[in-house]
Design a protein around this motif. Structure first.
Motif, PDB file in Angstrom:
ATOM      1  N   ILE A   1      11.534 -11.873  -2.575  1.00 56.06           N
ATOM      2  CA  ILE A   1      11.338 -12.030  -1.028  1.00 56.06           C
ATOM      3  C   ILE A   1      12.112 -10.727  -0.485  1.00 56.06           C
ATOM      4  CG2 ILE A   1      12.091 -13.092   1.025  1.00 56.06           C
ATOM      5  CD1 ILE A   1      12.399 -15.559  -0.668  1.00 56.06           C
ATOM      6  N   ASP A   2      10.959 -10.042   0.167  1.00 55.17           N
ATOM      7  CA  ASP A   2      11.336  -8.719   0.722  1.00 55.17           C
ATOM      8  C   ASP A   2      12.590  -8.739   1.699  1.00 55.17           C
ATOM      9  OD1 ASP A   2      10.492  -6.169   1.364  1.00 55.17           O
ATOM     10  OD2 ASP A   2      10.088  -6.779   3.433  1.00 55.17           O
ATOM     11  N   SER A   3      12.943  -9.573   2.513  1.00 59.80           N
ATOM     12  CA  SER A   3      14.160  -9.768   3.388  1.00 59.80           C
ATOM     13  C   SER A   3      15.296  -9.742   2.453  1.00 59.80           C
ATOM     14  CB  SER A   3      14.018 -11.046   4.334  1.00 59.80           C
ATOM     15  OG  SER A   3      13.925 -12.105   3.750  1.00 59.80           O
ATOM     16  N   GLU A   4      15.356 -10.417   1.342  1.00 66.08           N
ATOM     17  CA  GLU A   4      16.397 -10.537   0.389  1.00 66.08           C
ATOM     18  C   GLU A   4      16.759  -9.047  -0.224  1.00 66.08           C
ATOM     19  OE1 GLU A   4      15.771 -13.521  -2.350  1.00 66.08           O
ATOM     20  OE2 GLU A   4      16.052 -15.231  -0.993  1.00 66.08           O
ATOM     21  N   ILE A   5      15.597  -8.400  -0.313  1.00 64.05           N
ATOM     22  CA  ILE A   5      15.691  -7.028  -0.982  1.00 64.05           C
ATOM     23  C   ILE A   5      16.503  -6.134  -0.049  1.00 64.05           C
ATOM     24  CG2 ILE A   5      14.684  -4.980  -1.805  1.00 64.05           C
ATOM     25  CD1 ILE A   5      12.438  -7.002  -3.135  1.00 64.05           C
ATOM     26  N   LYS A   6      15.710  -6.117   1.374  1.00 65.74           N
ATOM     27  CA  LYS A   6      16.330  -5.192   2.287  1.00 65.74           C
ATOM     28  C   LYS A   6      17.989  -5.649   2.527  1.00 65.74           C
ATOM     29  CE  LYS A   6      12.065  -4.097   4.291  1.00 65.74           C
ATOM     30  NZ  LYS A   6      11.167  -4.211   5.510  1.00 65.74           N
ATOM     31  N   GLN A   7      18.486  -6.981   2.507  1.00 67.78           N
ATOM     32  CA  GLN A   7      19.711  -7.497   2.838  1.00 67.78           C
ATOM     33  C   GLN A   7      20.546  -7.026   1.805  1.00 67.78           C
ATOM     34  OE1 GLN A   7      20.210 -11.619   2.932  1.00 67.78           O
ATOM     35  NE2 GLN A   7      22.162 -11.492   3.544  1.00 67.78           N
ATOM     36  N   TRP A   8      20.203  -7.004   0.335  1.00 69.06           N
ATOM     37  CA  TRP A   8      20.815  -6.414  -0.542  1.00 69.06           C
ATOM     38  C   TRP A   8      21.088  -4.983  -0.460  1.00 69.06           C
ATOM     39  CZ3 TRP A   8      19.486  -2.745  -4.399  1.00 69.06           C
ATOM     40  CH2 TRP A   8      20.269  -2.864  -5.671  1.00 69.06           C
ATOM     41  N   MET A   9      20.008  -4.099   0.072  1.00 75.50           N
ATOM     42  CA  MET A   9      20.198  -2.779   0.290  1.00 75.50           C
ATOM     43  C   MET A   9      20.991  -2.423   1.368  1.00 75.50           C
ATOM     44  SD  MET A   9      16.019  -1.695  -0.408  1.00 75.50           S
ATOM     45  CE  MET A   9      16.226   0.179  -0.084  1.00 75.50           C
TER      46      MET A   9
END
Length: 77
Positions: free
Chosen positions: A67-75
């Motif tokens: 999920i894109d939002s989870e990747i961005k949150q991790w970054m």
């Protein structure tokens, strides 16, 4: 009114009350897209996922997507 049309109306009413009106669609990223965005190797991605430091993928058939939002949150964005 037929039973079929009654079911359609009740299903539509139920859907209208349970779903938000302005929800953003969830965007999924393939493994390759995730590697490009995060700039980490495939091995590191899988090790981080296994360790729990990176979001878990969703398995769809043989493919895994993130999920894109989870990747961005991790970054940290």
């Amino acid at each position: 009114m037929s039973r079929k049309s009654e079911r359609r109306k009740t299903a539509a009413a139920r859907q209208a009350t349970t779903q938000p009106t302005e929800a953003k669609p969830t965007q999924w990223r393939t493994t390759q897209e995730t590697l490009v965005i995060t700039q980490i190797s495939r091995t590191k991605l899988h090790k981080a996922t296994k360790a729990g430091t990176f979001p878990k993928p969703i398995k769809i058939g043989k493919k895994c997507v993130w999920i894109d939002s989870e990747i961005k949150q991790w970054m940290g964005r």
